[in-house]
Design an enzyme around this catalytic site. Sequence first.
Site, short mmCIF file in Angstrom:
data_model
loop_
_atom_site.label_atom_id
_atom_site.label_comp_id
_atom_site.label_asym_id
_atom_site.label_seq_id
_atom_site.Cartn_x
_atom_site.Cartn_y
_atom_site.Cartn_z
CD GLU A 105 52.81 46.14 40.72
OE1 GLU A 105 51.93 45.74 39.92
OE2 GLU A 105 53.09 47.35 40.87
CG HIS A 108 47.39 45.62 40.26
ND1 HIS A 108 46.30 46.46 40.29
CD2 HIS A 108 48.49 46.43 40.31
CE1 HIS A 108 46.71 47.71 40.35
NE2 HIS A 108 48.03 47.73 40.37
CG HIS A 112 43.37 40.56 36.83
ND1 HIS A 112 42.79 40.66 35.58
CD2 HIS A 112 44.28 41.57 36.90
CE1 HIS A 112 43.31 41.67 34.93
NE2 HIS A 112 44.22 42.24 35.70
#
Length: 233
Positions: A105, A108, A112
């Site tokens: 996670e 991710h 970004h």
Amino acid sequence: MGYMYYGFDMTGYFLVIVGAVITLIAQAYLTSRYRKYSSVRAKKGMTGVEVARAILDGAGLEEIYVTEVSGTLSDHYDPTRKVVRLSKNIFHGDTIASVSVAAHECGHAIQHKEGYLFIKLRGFLVPFVNFASTFGYIAIFLGLLFSWFDLAWGGVALLLLILVFQLITLPTEFDASKRALAILEKEGILDSTEIDGGKNMLTAAALTYVAGLATTILQLLRLVLIIANRDDR
């Protein structure tokens, strides 16, 4: 089109069954890997939240919070609120599964920050996919009900956006896992005897996205066959 048996199109039912089987197999495999690696404690002893915090801080993402959410494997990164949300067992657990999912996670979040192309495309498509997933099926239903086949085909076109979204999601998920495993190994969070377990866990999770893509393709094919059969009459 399709094999007809007592007035029913057996091809459509076959596609539904195949899609369900693919989904069940992928979910069963993920469940088995999760059960296995959630019972194996990582030697370093860090919990999921500790791993997430360490990775985010190391990537210069101190502003991103790490919070606990309900559910099992409900973990996700929310870019709009800048929050990594970890399920209870992942948040508190110090197992191979916990640290691997937490790191994924965070992968991710790093995507970004770095402007990773596929995650930017996925974010751009979200509102269009939400629209398509609702009105695509409505268009198909009304088109078949009133024999407005142009409307039905338009509904199929809308649902193709879901397929595109899932195609974009695949490299996004695999890249996040690749980043996670590299960090876990580099920082010694998982040692050389544990990293394969982390890879197996994240690969099993990624396969659920592959299964979802395959199921969507089969569902679209089924709808195309239904509309084509009706449109020929």
